[in-house]
Design an enzyme around this catalytic site. Structure first.
Site, PDB file in Angstrom:
ATOM      1  N   SER A 123       3.371   6.299  -2.300  1.00  0.00           N
ATOM      2  CA  SER A 123       2.162   5.939  -3.050  1.00  0.00           C
ATOM      3  C   SER A 123       1.004   5.702  -2.101  1.00  0.00           C
ATOM      4  CB  SER A 123       2.457   4.641  -3.823  1.00  0.00           C
ATOM      5  OG  SER A 123       1.272   4.073  -4.323  1.00  0.00           O
ATOM      6  N   TYR A 147       5.751  -4.533  -4.280  1.00  0.00           N
ATOM      7  CA  TYR A 147       5.978  -3.152  -4.718  1.00  0.00           C
ATOM      8  C   TYR A 147       5.570  -2.190  -3.601  1.00  0.00           C
ATOM      9  CZ  TYR A 147       4.922   1.430  -6.558  1.00  0.00           C
ATOM     10  OH  TYR A 147       4.844   2.799  -6.704  1.00  0.00           O
ATOM     11  N   LYS A 151       7.658   0.664  -0.925  1.00  0.00           N
ATOM     12  CA  LYS A 151       7.326   2.070  -0.607  1.00  0.00           C
ATOM     13  C   LYS A 151       7.214   2.265   0.905  1.00  0.00           C
ATOM     14  CE  LYS A 151       7.347   3.616  -4.730  1.00  0.00           C
ATOM     15  NZ  LYS A 151       8.433   4.491  -5.132  1.00  0.00           N
ATOM     16  N   ASP A 293      -7.022  -5.889  -5.747  1.00  0.00           N
ATOM     17  CA  ASP A 293      -7.691  -4.592  -5.941  1.00  0.00           C
ATOM     18  C   ASP A 293      -8.630  -4.284  -4.777  1.00  0.00           C
ATOM     19  OD1 ASP A 293      -6.537  -3.732  -8.237  1.00  0.00           O
ATOM     20  OD2 ASP A 293      -8.234  -4.156  -9.556  1.00  0.00           O
TER      21      ASP A 293
END
Ligand code: NAD
Ligand code: WQD
Length: 336
Positions: A123, A147, A151, A293
């Site tokens: 990702s 998360y 990855k 974000d």
């Protein structure tokens, strides 16, 4: 035979179609923790063929061995994993167990059966907050949530696997923001409960399931103050996996590739493109920024073109039209 772990899910189900179109034989393995077999039934209608399916968990060595003894697996596309960023912050051990432990079991069984080709779903989240855009594959890596760390760790694990055994052929595909659906409108993204991601939230607002979209921040240093992302049509993304499989046998090092369009769109640009495509109003309210974000994230997709002869073909209007067709035909997803 290609093993597709997580093949009943959003990206996996679309990839099954692309694999079939390209002439690959495949078997889907999924524990259906975030999907239903209905997606595969619908894929069967699209490709007019029965799909080989084994229900099981990648963390179970027995389940995995069953797949490898039943079929002669030549390569693996590894989608299976949990992907909700917020949940991963609340339940990090669940994510480390499912994603990392699951991948270790898969790799162990692959070794046992001498299957050494794997395409992994990574990702763009592994770039953390990039110092500049567009993002190239050699940018520094970092993550802001568990998360994302799963990855990044799995990427590192796969690089170690290659260092230990150069016969392994490994492709790490770093997806940007997958959206859209198959043009039939019969398969698509079916989030459980309230969507975390922008596109399904917009679509559910347009169809009347949600009252309004909360736009997370309008004071970023971007075109209109809202967050900018590289949205990529899931059918283009699916094709990236086929191209990877077509190239994988010739690899002599771990191949790491961005799959994005290279175009960045803001949240408000997405809202207006979706309104245009659907003919529906998408009510929204400006809300505070969402923790973790970043302002802008979009790919430099030139390496994918060079090494995979792959590039995105579908524009934003098609992404919105296809998402809308899926959402409006299936207001409650696969349980509609
Ligand atoms: P998805 O949840 O729709 O698909 C994942 C599938 O894996 C589901 O069908 C789920 O049931 C299955 N699964 C999960 N854990 C499993 C386990 N332990 N054993 C067997 N099956 C298991 O998600 P998706 O959007 O299709 O994503 C596919 C992959 O791509 C994931 O690894 C995800 O992290 C990655 N990815 C997704 C995005 C995105 O925004 N959708 C972006 C970048 C990377
Ligand atoms: C996109 C933009 C939000 C929802 C996430 C994961 C990433 C990858 C893809 C798996 C941002 C804004 C969103 C809403 C909003 N997944 N937004 N209101 O955050 O880029 O990436 O999904 O690997 O790892 O982090 O995608 O769709 O959540 O957000 O304003 O209700 O939309 O702030 O600017 P993101 P997203």
């Amino acid at each position: 035979m290609v093993l597709v772990t997580g093949g009943a899910g959003y990206i996996g189900s679309h990839t099954c179609i692309a694999l079939d179109e390209a002439g690959f034989d495949f078997v889907v393995f999924d524990n259906l923790c975030n999907s239903s077999q209905e997606s595969l039934k619908r894929v069967e209608k699209i490709i007019n063929k029965k799909i080989k399916f084994i229900e099981g968990d990648i963390r179970s060595k027995e389940d995995m061995q069953k797949v490898f003894t039943t079929y002669k697996i030549d390569s693996v596309i590894h989608f299976a994993g949990l992907k909700a960023v917020g949940e991963s912050v609340e339940l990090p051990l669940k994510y480390y167990d499912n994603n990392i432990n699951g991948t270790l079991v898969l790799l162990d069984v692959m070794k046992e059966y001498k299957c050494k080709k794997i395409v992994f779903s990574s990702s763009a989240t592994v770039y953390g907050d990039p110092h500049t855009t567009p993002i190239k594959e050699d940018f520094p890596l970092s993550c802001t949530n568990p998360y994302g760390r799963t990855k990044l760790f799995i990427e590192e694990i796969l690089r170690d696997v290659y260092r230990a055994d150069n016969d392994f052929k490994i492709v790490l595909l770093r997806y940007f923001n997958p959206v859209g659906a198959h043009e039939s409108g019969t398969i698509g993204e079916d989030p459980n409960g309230k969507p975390n991601n922008l596109m399904p939230f917009i679509a559910q607002t347009a169809v009347g399931k949600r009252e309004f979209l909360s736009v997370f921040g309008d004071d970023y240093d971007t075109v209109d103050g809202t967050g900018v992302r590289d949205y990529i049509h899931v059918v283009d993304l699916a094709q990236g996996h086929v191209n990877s499989l077509q190239k994988i046998a010739a690899l002599d090092s771990v191949l790491t590739v961005n799959l994005g369009t290279g175009n960045g769109y803001s949240v408000l640009e997405m809202v207006s493109a979706f309104e245009k495509a659907s003919g529906k109003k998408v009510a929204y309210k400006i809300a505070p920024r969402r923790e973790g974000d970043i302002a802008a994230c979009f790919a430099d997709p030139s390496y994918a073109k060079e090494v995979l002869q792959w590039q995105a073909t579908k524009e934003l209007n098609e992404m919105c039209e296809d998402s809308w067709r899926w959402q409006s035909n299936n207001p409650n997803g696969y349980s509609s």
